[in-house]
Design a protein around this motif. Sequence first.
Motif, mmCIF file in Angstrom:
data_model
loop_
_atom_site.group_PDB
_atom_site.id
_atom_site.type_symbol
_atom_site.label_atom_id
_atom_site.label_comp_id
_atom_site.label_asym_id
_atom_site.label_seq_id
_atom_site.Cartn_x
_atom_site.Cartn_y
_atom_site.Cartn_z
ATOM 1 N N GLU A 64 8.811 -11.415 -17.824
ATOM 2 C CA GLU A 64 9.860 -11.024 -18.766
ATOM 3 C C GLU A 64 9.628 -9.559 -19.119
ATOM 4 N N GLU A 65 10.625 -8.973 -19.765
ATOM 5 C CA GLU A 65 10.516 -7.566 -20.150
ATOM 6 C C GLU A 65 9.304 -7.323 -21.066
ATOM 7 N N THR A 66 9.019 -8.296 -21.904
ATOM 8 C CA THR A 66 7.981 -8.104 -22.923
ATOM 9 C C THR A 66 6.546 -8.249 -22.399
ATOM 10 N N ASN A 67 6.368 -9.006 -21.300
ATOM 11 C CA ASN A 67 4.981 -9.322 -20.913
ATOM 12 C C ASN A 67 4.654 -8.953 -19.472
ATOM 13 N N TRP A 68 5.543 -8.199 -18.813
ATOM 14 C CA TRP A 68 5.456 -8.116 -17.355
ATOM 15 C C TRP A 68 4.150 -7.524 -16.832
ATOM 16 N N LYS A 69 3.611 -6.508 -17.538
ATOM 17 C CA LYS A 69 2.411 -5.867 -17.002
ATOM 18 C C LYS A 69 1.222 -6.822 -16.983
ATOM 19 N N VAL A 70 1.040 -7.518 -18.099
ATOM 20 C CA VAL A 70 -0.086 -8.456 -18.212
ATOM 21 C C VAL A 70 0.053 -9.569 -17.173
ATOM 22 N N VAL A 71 1.277 -10.093 -17.070
ATOM 23 C CA VAL A 71 1.512 -11.215 -16.141
ATOM 24 C C VAL A 71 1.331 -10.755 -14.694
ATOM 25 N N LEU A 72 1.862 -9.585 -14.387
ATOM 26 C CA LEU A 72 1.748 -9.062 -13.017
ATOM 27 C C LEU A 72 0.285 -8.776 -12.654
ATOM 28 N N ASP A 73 -0.440 -8.169 -13.579
ATOM 29 C CA ASP A 73 -1.865 -7.891 -13.317
ATOM 30 C C ASP A 73 -2.641 -9.179 -13.073
ATOM 31 N N ASN A 74 -2.320 -10.175 -13.860
ATOM 32 C CA ASN A 74 -2.970 -11.477 -13.702
ATOM 33 C C ASN A 74 -2.640 -12.087 -12.333
ATOM 34 N N ALA A 75 -1.363 -12.006 -11.960
ATOM 35 C CA ALA A 75 -0.932 -12.559 -10.664
ATOM 36 C C ALA A 75 -1.658 -11.853 -9.517
ATOM 37 N N LEU A 76 -1.791 -10.536 -9.634
ATOM 38 C CA LEU A 76 -2.431 -9.773 -8.555
ATOM 39 C C LEU A 76 -3.930 -10.051 -8.477
ATOM 40 N N GLU A 77 -4.516 -10.308 -9.636
ATOM 41 C CA GLU A 77 -5.934 -10.671 -9.653
ATOM 42 C C GLU A 77 -6.148 -12.003 -8.931
ATOM 43 N N VAL A 78 -5.272 -12.946 -9.213
ATOM 44 C CA VAL A 78 -5.357 -14.254 -8.540
ATOM 45 C C VAL A 78 -5.105 -14.089 -7.037
ATOM 46 N N MET A 79 -4.129 -13.253 -6.685
ATOM 47 C CA MET A 79 -3.814 -13.018 -5.273
ATOM 48 C C MET A 79 -5.044 -12.519 -4.513
ATOM 49 N N GLU A 80 -5.745 -11.549 -5.099
ATOM 50 C CA GLU A 80 -6.941 -11.012 -4.434
ATOM 51 C C GLU A 80 -8.047 -12.072 -4.360
ATOM 52 N N GLU A 81 -8.172 -12.817 -5.430
ATOM 53 C CA GLU A 81 -9.239 -13.819 -5.516
ATOM 54 C C GLU A 81 -9.065 -14.911 -4.466
#
Lengths: 186, 165
Positions: free
Chosen positions: B132-149
């Motif tokens: 969402e507009e309000t949380n996108w950076k945190v959510v995206l960073d989390n998703a990318l961390e999981v992707m790498e993991e």
Amino acid sequence: MKGAEIISKLSTILDGEELIVSSNGNVSRQVYHLLQGDQIYLRGSMGLPVPIGLGLALAQPYRTVLVITGDGNFLMGLSSLTTVAHIKPHNLKIIILDNELYATTGGQETVSSAIDYKAMIQGMSIDSVKSYDMRDDENLITEMLKDTLKEKGLKVLHLKVEEDTIQLENIPHHPREIKDNFVKRL
Amino acid sequence: MIETSYFLNHLLDHGFTFSTGVPCSYFKDLFIALEKDDRISYLPATREDEAMGIASGYFLGGGKTFLIIQNSGLATIGDALTSLAQLYQIPLLVIVSYRGLKPDRDFPEHSIMGDVTKPVLDAYQIPYWIIEETNWKVVLDNALEVMEEISRPVCILVKKGVLSE
């Protein structure tokens, strides 16, 4: 000539620096057993060797990328060749070994016999396409493979071939290892 | 709406320089921003499974790639996902429009895929998040961390109005 004989022939022409993507089933087994190097041997991914080769060619513009695919596999991902035509990577080479069969699954026929590959691929603005019937004539094979691999630019080589009789063992690596070995080699 | 140039800058900071996919009107403004930004290239694919093949090849060549697709494309990527990207353990960020919810009530062609989007992602075993507009950076960073993991594709779902007017 059979597809496996053409893949064997490639070993005399490749310099070992090429990055190869081979289509799942018999073609990947042949590339694994008959050619050198840690290549991208596809297991599933039916219809995807061309797009995988395209992505690889864009990421590695200074290496030659060779896609070797059967006709059934190629036709499943046919629209990918239009994407290749759109971007025309100079280092991508595609060899289609066309036995008009889904050979890996027991020899069911594909729709390949209806197609004029040269006209179709030229119609996609890939002017460098060449198409030969190798079923009765093997004289030109070395020259054709050299032209495809050693001449600069996007190349598509379509070869009508006889059905293979060779039986090869499955590839003894998990796809995860295939990837790791390939990435290490790079 | 997320400022699309910020969104792309953030992806650049994470090392993404290449993208491919099939468009959706939910990403109209994102595509305009992509066209203007020559630091990230975008290659239009003819199908979503083809896009996943291109992205996988690009990764194997040492690059980092994201995909932009409509959720209708989740039906198309099945084999490219399970027998390529997941099997060969290829990390990819898949940005997917979440069609078929309320704003799409006049577009019945999206309604069934809208209903099954989450169950389909669960069945494919793809980790996914809604941004969402309000949380996108945190959510995206989390998703990318999981992707790498996990070294496999992850998905972010994008509703109407989040990455385009």
